[in-house]
Design an enzyme around this catalytic site. Structure first.
Site, PDB file in Angstrom:
ATOM      1  N   GLU A  58       5.522   3.533   4.419  1.00 33.59           N
ATOM      2  CA  GLU A  58       4.837   4.786   4.732  1.00 33.59           C
ATOM      3  C   GLU A  58       3.318   4.593   4.771  1.00 33.59           C
ATOM      4  O   GLU A  58       2.640   5.095   5.666  1.00 33.59           O
ATOM      5  CB  GLU A  58       5.163   5.858   3.684  1.00 33.59           C
ATOM      6  CG  GLU A  58       6.636   6.204   3.568  1.00 33.59           C
ATOM      7  CD  GLU A  58       7.375   5.383   2.513  1.00 33.59           C
ATOM      8  OE1 GLU A  58       7.136   4.151   2.419  1.00 33.59           O
ATOM      9  OE2 GLU A  58       8.194   5.972   1.795  1.00 33.59           O
ATOM     10  N   CYS A  93       2.755   6.747  -2.349  1.00 30.51           N
ATOM     11  CA  CYS A  93       2.698   7.176  -0.948  1.00 30.51           C
ATOM     12  C   CYS A  93       2.473   8.683  -0.847  1.00 30.51           C
ATOM     13  O   CYS A  93       1.715   9.138   0.012  1.00 30.51           O
ATOM     14  CB  CYS A  93       3.974   6.776  -0.219  1.00 30.51           C
ATOM     15  SG  CYS A  93       4.053   5.001   0.103  1.00 30.51           S
TER      16      CYS A  93
END
Ligand SMILES: [Zn+2]
Length: 134
Positions: A58, A93
């Site tokens: 990500e 993330c």
């Protein structure tokens, strides 16, 4: 959002997952980030023998997009082997994405089937985001 674009991003996240460098966990992840301008940036997890140096799919997608000059994001797709349950982005993330897109839709795709397992949003997953501006 156009479902064509979403499907294209899902296809790309499935493809990039196959390029995962994950010799330690064997856990492959693909990510595709759709920008407001309609571009798609992908990332896959890149592990390292010094485990802390590992970077998730990500964040690689996000950093790639930011490096290309993108700052506004539409949807994040995460593809992994769900094996009956959704795999969510990690806390690191979520924090990094909250800086750019605190309410971005997050689509979790089962790599085995290519189907959407769950649709949620960043602020649902991470309601108390850290910000120097708050
Ligand atoms: Zn992560």
């Amino acid at each position: 959002m156009k479902s064509e674009l979403l499907q294209h991003a899902i296809t790309q996240s499935l493809a990039v997952r196959n390029r995962s460098y994950s010799p330690y966990s064997q856990f492959k992840v693909g990510a595709a980030l759709i920008t407001k301008s309609g571009n798609i940036f992908v990332g896959t997890n890149v592990e390292n023998g010094s485990y802390g140096a590992t970077v998730c799919a990500e964040r690689i997608a996000l950093f790639s997009a930011v490096s290309a000059g993108e700052r506004e994001f539409e949807t994040l797709i995460v593809t992994a082997d769900m094996d009956g349950k959704a795999v969510y982005p990690c806390g690191l993330c979520l924090q990094v994405f909250s800086e750019f897109a605190p309410q971005i839709p997050v689509v979790l795709v089962n790599a085995s089937t290519g189907k959407i397992e769950k649709e949620t949003t960043l602020d649902t997953l991470f309601p108390h985001q850290f910000s120097l501006n708050s």
